[in-house]
Write a protein that holds these residues in place. Structure first.
Motif, mmCIF file in Angstrom:
data_model
loop_
_atom_site.group_PDB
_atom_site.id
_atom_site.type_symbol
_atom_site.label_atom_id
_atom_site.label_comp_id
_atom_site.label_asym_id
_atom_site.label_seq_id
_atom_site.Cartn_x
_atom_site.Cartn_y
_atom_site.Cartn_z
ATOM 1 N N VAL A 27 -6.600 3.387 2.099
ATOM 2 C CA VAL A 27 -5.864 2.217 2.560
ATOM 3 C C VAL A 27 -6.107 2.084 4.061
ATOM 4 N N LYS A 57 0.406 -2.641 -0.671
ATOM 5 C CA LYS A 57 1.809 -3.002 -0.887
ATOM 6 C C LYS A 57 1.947 -4.001 -2.032
ATOM 7 N N VAL A 100 0.575 6.304 1.749
ATOM 8 C CA VAL A 100 -0.853 6.136 1.986
ATOM 9 C C VAL A 100 -1.602 7.457 1.887
ATOM 10 N N PRO A 136 -5.427 -0.126 7.736
ATOM 11 C CA PRO A 136 -4.256 -0.789 8.316
ATOM 12 C C PRO A 136 -4.137 -2.287 8.091
ATOM 13 N N SER A 191 -6.634 -2.929 1.745
ATOM 14 C CA SER A 191 -5.879 -3.086 2.985
ATOM 15 C C SER A 191 -4.448 -2.638 2.709
ATOM 16 N N MET A 192 -3.685 -2.387 3.768
ATOM 17 C CA MET A 192 -2.279 -2.016 3.601
ATOM 18 C C MET A 192 -1.536 -3.135 2.875
ATOM 19 N N SER A 223 4.399 2.852 3.554
ATOM 20 C CA SER A 223 3.355 3.416 4.414
ATOM 21 C C SER A 223 3.277 4.929 4.285
#
Length: 89
Positions: free
Chosen positions: A86, A16, A75, A88, A11-12, A72
């Motif tokens: 990745v 991160k 990605v 959202p 996942s984002m 972002s």
């Protein structure tokens, strides 16, 4: 750290979180050196010119660092260069 090959999906938020593990000085930003360490840890390799282009596209403030908002932008690079997808959420 990553799910087994060939397709790695995060996942984002997890992307991160993974990237920020390489924030060596804990300033909440990723420097070029920290980014290179993260990419090396993923098992990928890239040339210095590509790293500079990637850094420039993600460095929103042109200060040599990628902050949370710039992550972002990485990605597309993650998918193309290290096979990391990745999503959202």
């Amino acid at each position: 750290m990553f799910p087994p090959q060939p397709q790695r999906i995060l996942s984002m938020a997890d992307f991160k979180k993974w990237l920020m593990k390489y924030d060596a000085d804990l300033d909440g930003r990723i420097s070029m050196e920290e980014l290179q360490e993260a990419i090396r840890a993923s098992g990928a390799w890239f040339c210095a010119a590509k790293a500079k282009r990637m850094m420039k596209s993600a460095d929103k403030h042109s200060d040599g660092f990628i902050d949370e908002n710039g992550i972002s932008m990485l990605v597309a690079f993650a998918l193309k260069q290290i096979g990391l997808k990745v999503f959202p959420k």
